[in-house]
Design an enzyme around this catalytic site. Structure first.
Site, PDB file in Angstrom:
ATOM      1  N   GLY A  93      37.410  47.236  59.451  1.00  0.00           N
ATOM      2  CA  GLY A  93      38.411  48.049  58.754  1.00  0.00           C
ATOM      3  C   GLY A  93      37.861  48.720  57.520  1.00  0.00           C
ATOM      4  O   GLY A  93      36.726  48.477  57.103  1.00  0.00           O
ATOM      5  N   PHE A  97      44.277  47.760  49.767  1.00  0.00           N
ATOM      6  CA  PHE A  97      44.732  47.149  48.523  1.00  0.00           C
ATOM      7  C   PHE A  97      45.560  45.914  48.847  1.00  0.00           C
ATOM      8  O   PHE A  97      46.363  45.903  49.793  1.00  0.00           O
ATOM      9  CB  PHE A  97      45.587  48.144  47.728  1.00  0.00           C
ATOM     10  CG  PHE A  97      46.282  47.512  46.560  1.00  0.00           C
ATOM     11  CD1 PHE A  97      47.633  47.161  46.635  1.00  0.00           C
ATOM     12  CD2 PHE A  97      45.589  47.236  45.384  1.00  0.00           C
ATOM     13  CE1 PHE A  97      48.278  46.564  45.575  1.00  0.00           C
ATOM     14  CE2 PHE A  97      46.230  46.633  44.313  1.00  0.00           C
ATOM     15  CZ  PHE A  97      47.574  46.295  44.396  1.00  0.00           C
ATOM     16  N   LEU A 173      45.586  39.746  58.145  1.00  0.00           N
ATOM     17  CA  LEU A 173      46.516  40.864  57.994  1.00  0.00           C
ATOM     18  C   LEU A 173      47.172  40.871  56.623  1.00  0.00           C
ATOM     19  O   LEU A 173      47.169  39.865  55.905  1.00  0.00           O
ATOM     20  CB  LEU A 173      47.605  40.787  59.074  1.00  0.00           C
ATOM     21  CG  LEU A 173      48.557  39.593  59.060  1.00  0.00           C
ATOM     22  CD1 LEU A 173      49.737  39.771  58.111  1.00  0.00           C
ATOM     23  CD2 LEU A 173      49.102  39.346  60.470  1.00  0.00           C
ATOM     24  N   ALA A 174      47.726  42.026  56.266  1.00  0.00           N
ATOM     25  CA  ALA A 174      48.466  42.160  55.011  1.00  0.00           C
ATOM     26  C   ALA A 174      49.720  42.974  55.301  1.00  0.00           C
ATOM     27  O   ALA A 174      49.629  44.076  55.861  1.00  0.00           O
ATOM     28  CB  ALA A 174      47.605  42.869  53.969  1.00  0.00           C
ATOM     29  N   CYS A 190      42.903  52.660  54.283  1.00  0.00           N
ATOM     30  CA  CYS A 190      42.296  52.468  55.596  1.00  0.00           C
ATOM     31  C   CYS A 190      41.513  53.699  56.048  1.00  0.00           C
ATOM     32  O   CYS A 190      41.219  53.857  57.233  1.00  0.00           O
ATOM     33  CB  CYS A 190      43.348  52.110  56.653  1.00  0.00           C
ATOM     34  SG  CYS A 190      44.334  50.684  56.158  1.00  0.00           S
TER      35      CYS A 190
END
Lengths: 247, 155
Positions: A93, A97, A173-174, A190
């Site tokens: 990726g 942030f 993941l976020a 991204c």
């Protein structure tokens, strides 16, 4: 005869897929990274079961393996002034942030045990976030080709960046519950130009419960999709830090 | 279940992938295979190395390949590089030990060669084998095919 049944019972119990989830607070990015590396190492040798860290980070920008620092739009030196750190990682990726009110989930799990490849695993992470969003009436979708992540319209609500080593995952993941989205103005999130970011707070019409509740729901969605039979919730993060010598 | 299938097909459409995958991935008969899904094409004391069709299929579209340097040493079972696909970086492991004599630099500009041609144009490194006895522990094409079927059956 009864003895035989007892043995079979124990075998079925051990065939159950167990997940250990650590509910943590706001954790410094490097501390979490160090912890993941040690957990990953223990998972590889079978010392620990499949484990998930559920936490949030202080304001932090991170880059992936490709080091796409051209997607940071402000000088690195300025980040301190806005109270943020920058870290280089080995995950897949682009730049992203992390900050308070953003649910971060780091699964340290064995993909080989469940026969999942990278693509299917990432799709499952996406599905978990989509299911969570739907609990709050938000219709999210996975991205198109080369746009891994979870979107509401043309805005990203969830990001993914994963590393797989010997079949064991780390990073993860976020999902934006209600972070300060202004922080995303300093990057091309991204690496995708002309698409913005959003949050659950922005998209839902419902009142949101505490972050802890939402984070738990996210883990439950993920655990169900990954077909775990049992979840053990742990909250004593200080124990975890002590055992692994962090901080 | 039905709604999940409908969901999955919508998701697949967005992701531009086919839901109707082949029953099994292809193998090349005379290659050797590691259980971490790399192949070795042995030619005398040299071996070309790459990842299998099964591996590339499970990874998704490769967008980046981290290549080692010519002259570096690789050790059987240890990672020598990585590939990135769908926001996941996956380590690549050496099926045999040796010294790298050639690296497929085309992968820097065309990482998709790994998906399009995993056994030919998508080769990753060529090594001079340091211990040919290591080849004995690798699988042949039939063993590897069975191995893949068993792995996929877990899910």
């Amino acid at each position: 005869m009864i003895f035989d049944i007892y043995i079979v019972d124990l075998r079925i119990m051990s065939l159950q897929r167990k997940l250990q989830v650590w509910k943590m607070g706001i954790v410094n990015y490097l501390d979490a990274l160090q912890l993941q590396q040690k957990l990953c190492s223990d998972r590889k040798t079978g010392k620990i079961p499949d484990t998930i860290l559920s936490l949030q980070h202080p304001p932090t920008y991170t880059l992936g393996k490709r080091r796409t620092s051209h997607n940071l739009l402000v000088p690195e030196a300025d980040l301190k002034n806005i109270g943020a750190e920058l870290h280089y990682t080995e995950r897949g990726g682009d730049i992203t942030f992390h900050g308070p009110r953003q649910a971060v989930v780091y699964p340290i799990i064995s993909l080989r045990d469940i026969g999942l490849g990278a693509r299917k695993y990432v799709e499952t992470l996406e599905l978990a976030m989509i299911e969570l969003a739907s609990l709050y009436g938000v219709i999210a979708r996975p991205g198109g080709k080369c746009e891994t992540g979870v979107w509401v319209g043309d805005e990203k609500i969830g990001a993914i960046g994963v590393k797989i080593s010997l079949g064991i995952t780390c990073h993860g993941l976020a999902f934006n519950i209600d972070p300060d989205l202004n922080y995303f103005n300093h990057i091309v999130p991204c690496g995708i130009l002309d698409k913005g970011v959003t949050s659950l707070r922005r998209e839902t019409r419902l009142d949101l419960p505490a972050d802890e509740v939402i984070q738990k729901e996210l883990i439950q969605c993920l655990a169900r999709l990954l077909r775990y039979d049992a979840i053990e919730w742990r909250e004593d993060e200080s124990y975890l830090f002590e055992v692994y010598g962090i901080k | 279940m039905a709604s999940r299938m409908l969901w999955a097909s919508r998701a697949a459409c967005h992701l531009r992938i086919s839901l109707f995958r082949r029953g099994f991935a292809s193998v090349i008969e005379h290659f050797k295979y590691a259980d971490s899904h790399e192949w070795a094409d042995v030619d005398g004391t040299y071996a070309k190395i790459g990842i299998t069709d099964h591996a590339q299929d499970h990874l998704g579209d490769v967008v980046y390949v981290e290549l080692p340097e010519v002259g570096a040493t690789v050790t059987k079972g240890k990672n020598f590089g990585a590939v990135e696909s769908v926001k996941a970086t996956s380590d690549v492991y050496a099926p045999v030990s040796g010294d790298i004599v050639e690296v497929n630099t085309k992968l820097s500009d065309s990482p998709g060669l790994i998906n399009a041609s995993p056994y030919k144009d998508g080769w990753i490194i060529k090594v001079q084998i340091s211990d040919s006895t290591e080849l004995k522990s690798l699988m042949d094409s039939e063993q590897y095919t069975n191995f893949c079927e068993e792995e996929d059956a877990k899910h």
